[in-house]
Design an enzyme around this catalytic site. Structure first.
Site, PDB file in Angstrom:
ATOM      1  N   ASP A   8       0.811  -1.217   0.000  1.00  0.00           N
ATOM      2  CA  ASP A   8       0.000   0.000   0.000  1.00  0.00           C
ATOM      3  C   ASP A   8       0.850   1.276   0.000  1.00  0.00           C
ATOM      4  O   ASP A   8       1.586   1.540   0.958  1.00  0.00           O
ATOM      5  CB  ASP A   8      -0.912   0.037   1.230  1.00  0.00           C
ATOM      6  CG  ASP A   8      -1.729  -1.241   1.424  1.00  0.00           C
ATOM      7  OD1 ASP A   8      -1.234  -2.337   1.067  1.00  0.00           O
ATOM      8  OD2 ASP A   8      -2.851  -1.145   1.956  1.00  0.00           O
ATOM      9  N   GLU A  39      -4.100   1.903  -2.856  1.00  0.00           N
ATOM     10  CA  GLU A  39      -5.356   2.328  -2.221  1.00  0.00           C
ATOM     11  C   GLU A  39      -5.215   3.524  -1.276  1.00  0.00           C
ATOM     12  O   GLU A  39      -6.220   4.131  -0.914  1.00  0.00           O
ATOM     13  CB  GLU A  39      -6.007   1.153  -1.467  1.00  0.00           C
ATOM     14  CG  GLU A  39      -5.297   0.804  -0.174  1.00  0.00           C
ATOM     15  CD  GLU A  39      -6.241   0.268   0.891  1.00  0.00           C
ATOM     16  OE1 GLU A  39      -7.427   0.074   0.628  1.00  0.00           O
ATOM     17  OE2 GLU A  39      -5.755   0.050   2.021  1.00  0.00           O
ATOM     18  N   ASN A  40      -3.979   3.851  -0.858  1.00  0.00           N
ATOM     19  CA  ASN A  40      -3.783   4.989   0.058  1.00  0.00           C
ATOM     20  C   ASN A  40      -2.905   6.083  -0.552  1.00  0.00           C
ATOM     21  O   ASN A  40      -2.367   6.929   0.162  1.00  0.00           O
ATOM     22  CB  ASN A  40      -3.138   4.515   1.362  1.00  0.00           C
ATOM     23  CG  ASN A  40      -3.880   3.368   2.011  1.00  0.00           C
ATOM     24  OD1 ASN A  40      -3.386   2.239   2.038  1.00  0.00           O
ATOM     25  ND2 ASN A  40      -5.074   3.639   2.513  1.00  0.00           N
ATOM     26  N   HIS A  68     -10.242   1.160   0.549  1.00  0.00           N
ATOM     27  CA  HIS A  68     -10.239   2.605   0.292  1.00  0.00           C
ATOM     28  C   HIS A  68     -10.466   2.954  -1.181  1.00  0.00           C
ATOM     29  O   HIS A  68     -10.287   4.119  -1.571  1.00  0.00           O
ATOM     30  CB  HIS A  68      -8.917   3.226   0.755  1.00  0.00           C
ATOM     31  CG  HIS A  68      -8.796   3.303   2.253  1.00  0.00           C
ATOM     32  ND1 HIS A  68      -9.516   4.195   3.015  1.00  0.00           N
ATOM     33  CD2 HIS A  68      -8.059   2.567   3.135  1.00  0.00           C
ATOM     34  CE1 HIS A  68      -9.220   4.026   4.292  1.00  0.00           C
ATOM     35  NE2 HIS A  68      -8.341   3.038   4.395  1.00  0.00           N
ATOM     36  N   HIS A 153      -6.461  -8.476   0.117  1.00  0.00           N
ATOM     37  CA  HIS A 153      -6.438  -7.276   0.955  1.00  0.00           C
ATOM     38  C   HIS A 153      -7.237  -7.534   2.224  1.00  0.00           C
ATOM     39  O   HIS A 153      -8.471  -7.603   2.184  1.00  0.00           O
ATOM     40  CB  HIS A 153      -7.050  -6.122   0.156  1.00  0.00           C
ATOM     41  CG  HIS A 153      -6.806  -4.787   0.759  1.00  0.00           C
ATOM     42  ND1 HIS A 153      -5.615  -4.112   0.619  1.00  0.00           N
ATOM     43  CD2 HIS A 153      -7.579  -3.995   1.532  1.00  0.00           C
ATOM     44  CE1 HIS A 153      -5.685  -2.962   1.257  1.00  0.00           C
ATOM     45  NE2 HIS A 153      -6.861  -2.866   1.835  1.00  0.00           N
ATOM     46  N   HIS A 178      -2.994  -4.360   3.231  1.00  0.00           N
ATOM     47  CA  HIS A 178      -3.951  -3.685   4.112  1.00  0.00           C
ATOM     48  C   HIS A 178      -3.441  -3.403   5.527  1.00  0.00           C
ATOM     49  O   HIS A 178      -3.760  -2.361   6.080  1.00  0.00           O
ATOM     50  CB  HIS A 178      -5.285  -4.445   4.223  1.00  0.00           C
ATOM     51  CG  HIS A 178      -6.271  -3.817   5.173  1.00  0.00           C
ATOM     52  ND1 HIS A 178      -6.924  -2.646   4.885  1.00  0.00           N
ATOM     53  CD2 HIS A 178      -6.701  -4.186   6.411  1.00  0.00           C
ATOM     54  CE1 HIS A 178      -7.733  -2.330   5.905  1.00  0.00           C
ATOM     55  NE2 HIS A 178      -7.605  -3.241   6.843  1.00  0.00           N
ATOM     56  N   HIS A 180      -0.437  -2.722   6.488  1.00  0.00           N
ATOM     57  CA  HIS A 180       0.651  -1.738   6.403  1.00  0.00           C
ATOM     58  C   HIS A 180       1.879  -2.144   7.216  1.00  0.00           C
ATOM     59  O   HIS A 180       2.743  -1.301   7.479  1.00  0.00           O
ATOM     60  CB  HIS A 180       0.174  -0.328   6.816  1.00  0.00           C
ATOM     61  CG  HIS A 180      -0.819   0.268   5.875  1.00  0.00           C
ATOM     62  ND1 HIS A 180      -1.124   1.614   5.846  1.00  0.00           N
ATOM     63  CD2 HIS A 180      -1.586  -0.300   4.902  1.00  0.00           C
ATOM     64  CE1 HIS A 180      -2.032   1.843   4.904  1.00  0.00           C
ATOM     65  NE2 HIS A 180      -2.334   0.700   4.326  1.00  0.00           N
TER      66      HIS A 180
HETATM   67 FE   LIG Z   1      -3.927   0.325   2.949  1.00  0.00          FE
HETATM   68 FE   LIG Z   2      -6.926  -1.325   3.236  1.00  0.00          FE
END
Ligand SMILES: [Fe+2]
Ligand SMILES: [Fe+2]
Length: 270
Positions: A8, A39-40, A68, A153, A178, A180
């Site tokens: 991510d 996604e981030n 996200h 994820h 997901h 992190h």
């Molecule tokens: Fe994430």
């Molecule tokens: Fe996530």
């Protein structure tokens, strides 16, 4: 075939570490394919069309997402025209975008990238095991597709490990995203599928999962409104996994963690 999967991308510092290192890694490690979870990428909240295009123009072949995915609403109307940006496959029927895409490497190999999302401690998504079974029904590794890369994820290590075993021998790589935080369980499963419970994020680790540590910590101490969470902006660590695949079978022969820059101990494959 050699594939790099980056976790991510968290805000500006995450984007910067990817832009700083992926093009050079692509050359130095002779990468055939680079997949990045984006996604981030937009201040921690989803990804914009502009950011996606910038990453795709700088050595990234496919962007996956997660919970996200729709934080930047523009993606809802644009994703249908972006075949290299995936949303989780197990969203309700009729959701814009696609959960799997087949891309061709410069050497002409067909690679399927699949993005699915877990349910445990997450949300009311469709069954990810059934969803991926439906996708794989039409594709056989080493027959009509040279590699299958799965981004699962999710929050729970148990659900992710179960997915690894469920797909063992049928896909090239199952990698979790997901949380992190990278896990140290990267390995090749008995059936030949490369696996890691979570690849970690590309972001500043002097943080709480990529968000500024002061506000993020206060959220556990106080029950009053606090300032908005913003991504930490210190130097990021690029967290990724490198896999080598057998050209005939599409199964893994090597899996190595990659950690470049920022605070985490460094791991750069030779
Ligand atoms: Fe994430
Ligand atoms: Fe996530």
């Amino acid at each position: 075939m050699r594939v790099l999967f980056c976790g991510d991308v968290m805000g500006r510092s995450g984007r910067q570490v990817v832009l700083d290192h992926v093009p050079a890694l692509r050359k130095r490690l002779a990468l055939d394919l680079v997949v990045v979870n984006g996604e981030n990428a937009a201040s921690g909240h989803g990804i914009t069309v502009k950011i996606a295009e910038e990453l795709l123009a700088n050595g990234v072949d496919v962007l996956t997402t997660g919970n996200h995915v729709w934080d930047q609403r523009e993606l809802l109307t644009q994703i249908d025209s972006m075949p290299r940006v995936l949303r989780p496959a197990n969203l309700p029927a009729g959701t814009p975008g696609r959960g799997a895409s087949i891309v061709q490497t410069p050497a002409g190999k067909k690679v399927m990238v699949i993005n699915i999302i877990a349910r445990l401690f997450m949300d009311l998504y469709d069954n990810p095991f059934a969803a991926i079974e439906r996708i794989l029904a039409e594709y056989t590794l080493g027959k009509n597709v040279h590699a299958v890369i799965v981004d699962f994820h999710g929050e729970a290590s148990s659900e992710k490990q179960a997915m690894g075993h469920f797909l063992d021998g049928r896909v090239s790589l199952v990698v979790g995203t997901h949380t992190h935080v990278p896990t140290a369980d990267h390995r090749i499963l008995p059936g030949g599928t490369a696996y890691q419970t979570d690849v970690g994020m590309c972001g500043d680790y002097d943080s709480v999962i990529g968000m500024g540590k002061d506000v993020a910590t206060q959220r556990f101490l106080k029950k009053v409104p606090l300032p908005r969470l913003e991504p930490a902006l210190g130097p990021a660590t690029l967290c990724a996994i490198l896999v080598d695949l057998d050209d005939a079978t599409g199964l893994a022969t090597r899996i190595e963690p990659v950690r470049i820059g920022g605070l985490l101990s460094q791991a750069v494959p030779a």
